[in-house]
Motif scaffolding. Structure first.
Motif, PDB file in Angstrom:
ATOM      1  N   ARG A   6       0.970  -1.231   0.070  1.00 31.77           N
ATOM      2  CA  ARG A   6       0.044   0.040  -0.034  1.00 31.77           C
ATOM      3  C   ARG A   6       0.957   1.332   0.043  1.00 31.77           C
ATOM      4  NH1 ARG A   6      -2.762  -1.958   4.786  1.00 31.77           N
ATOM      5  NH2 ARG A   6      -3.854  -3.734   3.938  1.00 31.77           N
ATOM      6  N   THR A   7       2.107   1.269   0.700  1.00 34.35           N
ATOM      7  CA  THR A   7       3.038   2.336   0.806  1.00 34.35           C
ATOM      8  C   THR A   7       3.496   2.685  -0.424  1.00 34.35           C
ATOM      9  OG1 THR A   7       3.446   1.905   3.050  1.00 34.35           O
ATOM     10  CG2 THR A   7       5.104   3.217   1.814  1.00 34.35           C
ATOM     11  N   HIS A   8       3.702   1.530  -1.321  1.00 36.10           N
ATOM     12  CA  HIS A   8       4.624   1.779  -2.643  1.00 36.10           C
ATOM     13  C   HIS A   8       3.401   2.374  -3.766  1.00 36.10           C
ATOM     14  CE1 HIS A   8       8.468   0.289  -2.618  1.00 36.10           C
ATOM     15  NE2 HIS A   8       8.314  -0.647  -1.526  1.00 36.10           N
ATOM     16  N   GLU A   9       2.173   1.748  -3.541  1.00 35.51           N
ATOM     17  CA  GLU A   9       1.099   2.198  -4.297  1.00 35.51           C
ATOM     18  C   GLU A   9       0.980   3.565  -4.060  1.00 35.51           C
ATOM     19  OE1 GLU A   9      -1.290   1.957  -7.453  1.00 35.51           O
ATOM     20  OE2 GLU A   9      -0.187   0.026  -6.744  1.00 35.51           O
ATOM     21  N   ALA A  10       0.641   3.945  -2.898  1.00 35.58           N
ATOM     22  CA  ALA A  10       0.491   5.493  -2.441  1.00 35.58           C
ATOM     23  C   ALA A  10       1.568   6.458  -2.938  1.00 35.58           C
ATOM     24  CB  ALA A  10       0.274   5.667  -1.091  1.00 35.58           C
ATOM     25  N   LEU A  11       2.743   5.906  -2.944  1.00 32.16           N
ATOM     26  CA  LEU A  11       3.863   6.561  -3.358  1.00 32.16           C
ATOM     27  C   LEU A  11       3.780   6.852  -4.788  1.00 32.16           C
ATOM     28  CD1 LEU A  11       6.264   8.267  -3.022  1.00 32.16           C
ATOM     29  CD2 LEU A  11       7.671   6.258  -2.900  1.00 32.16           C
ATOM     30  N   ALA A  12       3.426   5.776  -5.658  1.00 31.71           N
ATOM     31  CA  ALA A  12       3.056   5.729  -7.157  1.00 31.71           C
ATOM     32  C   ALA A  12       2.167   6.639  -7.503  1.00 31.71           C
ATOM     33  CB  ALA A  12       3.069   4.408  -7.616  1.00 31.71           C
ATOM     34  N   GLY A  13       1.039   6.526  -6.646  1.00 29.19           N
ATOM     35  CA  GLY A  13      -0.258   7.505  -7.196  1.00 29.19           C
ATOM     36  C   GLY A  13       0.133   9.135  -7.011  1.00 29.19           C
ATOM     37  N   SER A  14       1.021   9.334  -5.946  1.00 27.12           N
ATOM     38  CA  SER A  14       1.705  10.573  -5.712  1.00 27.12           C
ATOM     39  C   SER A  14       2.592  11.187  -6.842  1.00 27.12           C
ATOM     40  CB  SER A  14       2.289  10.687  -4.390  1.00 27.12           C
ATOM     41  OG  SER A  14       2.651  12.011  -4.202  1.00 27.12           O
ATOM     42  N   LEU A  15       3.296  10.208  -7.135  1.00 29.17           N
ATOM     43  CA  LEU A  15       4.332  10.656  -8.174  1.00 29.17           C
ATOM     44  C   LEU A  15       3.756  10.811  -9.615  1.00 29.17           C
ATOM     45  CD1 LEU A  15       7.265   8.256  -7.202  1.00 29.17           C
ATOM     46  CD2 LEU A  15       7.426  10.741  -7.285  1.00 29.17           C
ATOM     47  N   ALA A  16       2.842   9.891  -9.744  1.00 30.07           N
ATOM     48  CA  ALA A  16       2.083  10.109 -11.058  1.00 30.07           C
ATOM     49  C   ALA A  16       1.311  11.311 -11.027  1.00 30.07           C
ATOM     50  CB  ALA A  16       1.181   8.731 -11.108  1.00 30.07           C
ATOM     51  N   GLU A  17       0.605  11.604  -9.980  1.00 30.15           N
ATOM     52  CA  GLU A  17      -0.159  13.048 -10.049  1.00 30.15           C
ATOM     53  C   GLU A  17       0.722  14.057 -10.140  1.00 30.15           C
ATOM     54  OE1 GLU A  17      -2.238  13.291  -6.297  1.00 30.15           O
ATOM     55  OE2 GLU A  17      -3.353  11.516  -6.718  1.00 30.15           O
ATOM     56  N   LYS A  18       1.887  14.266  -9.646  1.00 30.38           N
ATOM     57  CA  LYS A  18       2.899  15.221 -10.002  1.00 30.38           C
ATOM     58  C   LYS A  18       3.314  15.170 -11.277  1.00 30.38           C
ATOM     59  CE  LYS A  18       4.224  15.530  -5.015  1.00 30.38           C
ATOM     60  NZ  LYS A  18       5.144  15.224  -4.070  1.00 30.38           N
ATOM     61  N   ALA A  19       3.659  14.130 -11.928  1.00 28.09           N
ATOM     62  CA  ALA A  19       4.283  14.036 -13.218  1.00 28.09           C
ATOM     63  C   ALA A  19       2.981  14.779 -14.195  1.00 28.09           C
ATOM     64  CB  ALA A  19       4.582  12.879 -13.513  1.00 28.09           C
ATOM     65  N   ALA A  20       1.853  14.128 -14.151  1.00 20.35           N
ATOM     66  CA  ALA A  20       0.795  14.566 -14.942  1.00 20.35           C
ATOM     67  C   ALA A  20       0.352  16.137 -14.721  1.00 20.35           C
ATOM     68  CB  ALA A  20      -0.529  13.826 -14.568  1.00 20.35           C
ATOM     69  N   ARG A  21       0.802  16.555 -13.611  1.00 14.87           N
ATOM     70  CA  ARG A  21       0.350  18.024 -13.413  1.00 14.87           C
ATOM     71  C   ARG A  21       1.627  18.786 -14.091  1.00 14.87           C
ATOM     72  NH1 ARG A  21      -0.508  18.183  -8.142  1.00 14.87           N
ATOM     73  NH2 ARG A  21       1.625  18.236  -7.607  1.00 14.87           N
ATOM     74  N   LEU A  22       2.799  18.592 -13.955  1.00 13.77           N
ATOM     75  CA  LEU A  22       3.856  18.980 -14.538  1.00 13.77           C
ATOM     76  C   LEU A  22       4.205  18.858 -15.772  1.00 13.77           C
ATOM     77  CD1 LEU A  22       6.538  18.708 -11.378  1.00 13.77           C
ATOM     78  CD2 LEU A  22       5.141  20.795 -12.220  1.00 13.77           C
ATOM     79  N   ASP A  23       3.897  17.656 -16.437  1.00 14.10           N
ATOM     80  CA  ASP A  23       3.963  17.366 -18.012  1.00 14.10           C
ATOM     81  C   ASP A  23       3.050  16.165 -18.444  1.00 14.10           C
ATOM     82  OD1 ASP A  23       5.171  16.582 -20.285  1.00 14.10           O
ATOM     83  OD2 ASP A  23       6.690  15.287 -19.509  1.00 14.10           O
ATOM     84  N   PRO A  24       1.596  17.002 -18.644  1.00 11.17           N
ATOM     85  CA  PRO A  24       0.603  16.171 -19.115  1.00 11.17           C
ATOM     86  C   PRO A  24       0.818  15.501 -20.382  1.00 11.17           C
ATOM     87  CG  PRO A  24      -0.131  18.294 -19.108  1.00 11.17           C
ATOM     88  CD  PRO A  24       1.383  18.278 -18.512  1.00 11.17           C
ATOM     89  N   ASP A  25       1.436  15.999 -21.420  1.00 14.75           N
ATOM     90  CA  ASP A  25       1.913  15.248 -22.590  1.00 14.75           C
ATOM     91  C   ASP A  25       2.986  14.288 -22.625  1.00 14.75           C
ATOM     92  OD1 ASP A  25      -0.421  16.602 -23.535  1.00 14.75           O
ATOM     93  OD2 ASP A  25       0.755  18.288 -23.947  1.00 14.75           O
ATOM     94  N   ARG A  26       3.691  14.315 -21.466  1.00 10.59           N
ATOM     95  CA  ARG A  26       4.845  13.496 -21.268  1.00 10.59           C
ATOM     96  C   ARG A  26       6.014  13.926 -22.498  1.00 10.59           C
ATOM     97  NH1 ARG A  26       3.777   7.526 -19.430  1.00 10.59           N
ATOM     98  NH2 ARG A  26       2.138   7.836 -18.107  1.00 10.59           N
ATOM     99  N   ALA A  27       5.874  15.225 -22.692  1.00 12.61           N
ATOM    100  CA  ALA A  27       6.864  15.597 -23.611  1.00 12.61           C
ATOM    101  C   ALA A  27       7.970  16.038 -23.177  1.00 12.61           C
ATOM    102  CB  ALA A  27       6.016  16.772 -24.292  1.00 12.61           C
ATOM    103  N   GLN A  28       8.372  16.492 -22.020  1.00 14.55           N
ATOM    104  CA  GLN A  28       9.707  16.747 -21.545  1.00 14.55           C
ATOM    105  C   GLN A  28      10.536  15.644 -20.817  1.00 14.55           C
ATOM    106  OE1 GLN A  28       9.085  20.042 -18.714  1.00 14.55           O
ATOM    107  NE2 GLN A  28       7.242  20.583 -19.553  1.00 14.55           N
ATOM    108  N   PRO A  29      11.479  15.495 -21.692  1.00 11.88           N
ATOM    109  CA  PRO A  29      12.377  14.376 -21.314  1.00 11.88           C
ATOM    110  C   PRO A  29      13.045  14.514 -19.903  1.00 11.88           C
ATOM    111  CG  PRO A  29      12.930  14.864 -23.140  1.00 11.88           C
ATOM    112  CD  PRO A  29      12.011  16.107 -22.912  1.00 11.88           C
ATOM    113  N   ALA A  30      13.152  15.623 -18.981  1.00 12.26           N
ATOM    114  CA  ALA A  30      13.629  15.945 -17.984  1.00 12.26           C
ATOM    115  C   ALA A  30      12.671  15.398 -16.705  1.00 12.26           C
ATOM    116  CB  ALA A  30      14.002  17.323 -17.634  1.00 12.26           C
ATOM    117  N   LEU A  31      11.357  15.381 -17.100  1.00 11.26           N
ATOM    118  CA  LEU A  31      10.520  14.607 -16.071  1.00 11.26           C
ATOM    119  C   LEU A  31       9.981  13.116 -16.382  1.00 11.26           C
ATOM    120  CD1 LEU A  31       8.046  17.912 -15.984  1.00 11.26           C
ATOM    121  CD2 LEU A  31       9.745  17.037 -14.355  1.00 11.26           C
TER     122      LEU A  31
END
Length: 66
Positions: A6-31
């Motif tokens: 559950r801890t890994h799943e929660a961390l994955a969700g948090s990281l995915a939310e941040k990544a989607a907010r910062l780079d919704p198109d997955r166009a920035q290689p740095a992210l």
């Protein structure tokens, strides 16, 4: 073991939310590292759940990095 999953799943969700907010198109290689980390934590969660379902009590076969 399920708590760790559950801890890994929660961390994955948090990281995915941040990544989607910062780079919704997955166009920035740095992210791309955020997307990779999210995927890695989801995979770890699935592995831990699988071990728990098979009756492994202590998770000693799964090695955490670091």
């Amino acid at each position: 073991m399920l708590l760790r999953a559950r801890t890994h799943e929660a961390l994955a969700g948090s990281l995915a939310e941040k990544a989607a907010r910062l780079d919704p198109d997955r166009a920035q290689p740095a992210l791309s590292v955020l997307w990779t980390m999210a995927r890695t934590h989801r995979i770890r969660a699935m592995l831990l759940r699988g071990h728990a379902a098979c009756g492994a009590d202590d998770g000693s076969d799964i090695r955490e990095p670091g």
